[in-house]
Write a protein that holds these residues in place. Structure first.
Motif, PDB file in Angstrom:
ATOM      1  N   ALA A   1       0.844  -1.195   0.000  1.00 51.05           N
ATOM      2  CA  ALA A   1       0.000   0.000   0.000  1.00 51.05           C
ATOM      3  C   ALA A   1       0.879   1.245   0.000  1.00 51.05           C
ATOM      4  O   ALA A   1       1.933   1.283   0.640  1.00 51.05           O
ATOM      5  N   VAL A   2       0.439   2.259  -0.730  1.00 54.93           N
ATOM      6  CA  VAL A   2       1.097   3.556  -0.738  1.00 54.93           C
ATOM      7  C   VAL A   2       0.087   4.630  -0.384  1.00 54.93           C
ATOM      8  O   VAL A   2      -1.126   4.438  -0.515  1.00 54.93           O
ATOM      9  N   ALA A   3       0.587   5.762   0.079  1.00 56.89           N
ATOM     10  CA  ALA A   3      -0.259   6.916   0.366  1.00 56.89           C
ATOM     11  C   ALA A   3      -0.020   7.967  -0.707  1.00 56.89           C
ATOM     12  O   ALA A   3       1.133   8.238  -1.076  1.00 56.89           O
ATOM     13  N   VAL A   4      -1.086   8.549  -1.190  1.00 61.62           N
ATOM     14  CA  VAL A   4      -1.006   9.593  -2.206  1.00 61.62           C
ATOM     15  C   VAL A   4      -1.623  10.865  -1.627  1.00 61.62           C
ATOM     16  O   VAL A   4      -2.758  10.849  -1.140  1.00 61.62           O
ATOM     17  N   TYR A   5      -0.869  11.947  -1.675  1.00 62.97           N
ATOM     18  CA  TYR A   5      -1.341  13.236  -1.187  1.00 62.97           C
ATOM     19  C   TYR A   5      -1.498  14.187  -2.362  1.00 62.97           C
ATOM     20  O   TYR A   5      -0.788  14.086  -3.362  1.00 62.97           O
TER      21      TYR A   5
ATOM     22  N   THR B   1      -8.473  10.059   6.222  1.00 66.41           N
ATOM     23  CA  THR B   1      -8.024  11.266   6.917  1.00 66.41           C
ATOM     24  C   THR B   1      -7.078  10.870   8.036  1.00 66.41           C
ATOM     25  O   THR B   1      -7.400   9.992   8.845  1.00 66.41           O
ATOM     26  N   GLU B   2      -5.902  11.504   8.095  1.00 67.90           N
ATOM     27  CA  GLU B   2      -4.968  11.235   9.177  1.00 67.90           C
ATOM     28  C   GLU B   2      -5.550  11.776  10.482  1.00 67.90           C
ATOM     29  O   GLU B   2      -5.979  12.930  10.538  1.00 67.90           O
TER      30      GLU B   2
ATOM     31  N   THR C   1      -3.395  15.086  12.065  1.00 67.82           N
ATOM     32  CA  THR C   1      -3.240  16.298  11.247  1.00 67.82           C
ATOM     33  C   THR C   1      -4.491  16.629  10.451  1.00 67.82           C
ATOM     34  O   THR C   1      -4.592  17.723   9.905  1.00 67.82           O
ATOM     35  N   ARG C   2      -5.417  15.689  10.354  1.00 66.06           N
ATOM     36  CA  ARG C   2      -6.642  15.834   9.547  1.00 66.06           C
ATOM     37  C   ARG C   2      -6.320  15.978   8.066  1.00 66.06           C
ATOM     38  O   ARG C   2      -7.133  16.468   7.284  1.00 66.06           O
ATOM     39  N   THR C   3      -5.145  15.553   7.673  1.00 71.82           N
ATOM     40  CA  THR C   3      -4.762  15.602   6.256  1.00 71.82           C
ATOM     41  C   THR C   3      -5.438  14.481   5.498  1.00 71.82           C
ATOM     42  O   THR C   3      -5.422  13.322   5.929  1.00 71.82           O
ATOM     43  N   ARG C   4      -6.019  14.833   4.376  1.00 69.70           N
ATOM     44  CA  ARG C   4      -6.676  13.835   3.536  1.00 69.70           C
ATOM     45  C   ARG C   4      -5.646  13.171   2.615  1.00 69.70           C
ATOM     46  O   ARG C   4      -4.706  13.819   2.141  1.00 69.70           O
ATOM     47  N   TYR C   5      -5.819  11.877   2.376  1.00 64.57           N
ATOM     48  CA  TYR C   5      -4.915  11.156   1.483  1.00 64.57           C
ATOM     49  C   TYR C   5      -5.631   9.960   0.887  1.00 64.57           C
ATOM     50  O   TYR C   5      -6.713   9.567   1.340  1.00 64.57           O
ATOM     51  N   VAL C   6      -5.039   9.400  -0.148  1.00 66.04           N
ATOM     52  CA  VAL C   6      -5.548   8.184  -0.784  1.00 66.04           C
ATOM     53  C   VAL C   6      -4.632   7.037  -0.407  1.00 66.04           C
ATOM     54  O   VAL C   6      -3.403   7.148  -0.541  1.00 66.04           O
TER      55      VAL C   6
END
Length: 214
Positions: A169-173, A198-199, A202-207
């Motif tokens: 798995a990878v994370a895409v921002y 959502t992290e 940090t509430r950062t959204r990612y795929v």
């Protein structure tokens, strides 16, 4: 232990297709690489020869004395001309323009051919073993081939593909939700499973994306 490859065999390995690992050479040369476990002959016509994982390791471990120290700032292509996917965070200037577009299209077509040659059923609509062994590079290539722009050195303006603790798995921002959804759609179209998260801190959204198996 197996003897290291000769200088002539190293040249064949270095000249293999940068994405598929397809080899070219005489029958004797290819047979010698197979004997050392560095190449295999595909069972389906046209019975081309490809690097084994051991062959890929030989190539990746090969020193490149002619590569300048600034290579890390421009990983889109080494001094030897080997294609490298842009994962985000690189200096885009050396890789911009029509030449880069041609490189990306060629690399993507090579990857589709690798899928056809190495997936048991010859399918090109889902990732192959090479992609599962190079998750970040494979996802970045799929995004760039779909027309998405990687982030610059300051981290803004495009996608960033990063490793995760999860297997396969990878994370895409991305800079905004619309681009994030577009990246997810591009990966799904390339044969990946993708979901938005959502992290917690940090509430950062990612795929979160992983290669589809079926």
């Amino acid at each position: 232990m197996t003897r290291p490859p000769t200088a002539a065999q190293r040249r064949l390995i270095e000249a293999a297709d940068p994405v598929t690992g397809r080899l070219t050479g005489t029958d004797a040369q290819l047979a010698a690489l197979m004997k050392r476990g560095l190449a295999f002959r595909h069972p389906r016509p046209p019975h081309d020869h490809f690097l084994t994982p051991a062959g890929h390791r030989v190539r990746e471990a090969e020193p490149e004395p002619d590569v300048p120290e600034t290579r890390a700032a421009a990983p889109a292509a080494s001094a030897s001309g080997v294609f490298a996917a842009r994962v985000g965070g690189e200096d885009p200037s050396p890789a911009a323009g029509p030449a880069r577009l041609r490189e990306v299209r060629g690399a993507w077509q090579g990857l589709l051919e690798l899928r056809r040659m190495t997936n048991p059923d010859g399918a090109t609509d889902r990732p192959c073993g090479w992609e599962r062994g190079h998750l970040v590079q494979a996802a970045a290539l799929a995004l760039e081939a779909a027309g998405h722009r990687p982030a610059g050195p300051d981290g803004g303006g495009g996608y960033r593909v990063r490793e995760t603790p999860q297997p396969e798995a990878v994370a895409v921002y991305a800079p905004d939700d619309a681009e994030l959804r577009a990246c997810a759609a591009a990966l799904e179209g390339a044969g990946w499973q993708a979901g938005e998260y959502t992290e917690p801190r940090t509430r950062t959204r990612y795929v979160l994306a992983s290669p589809r198996r079926v």
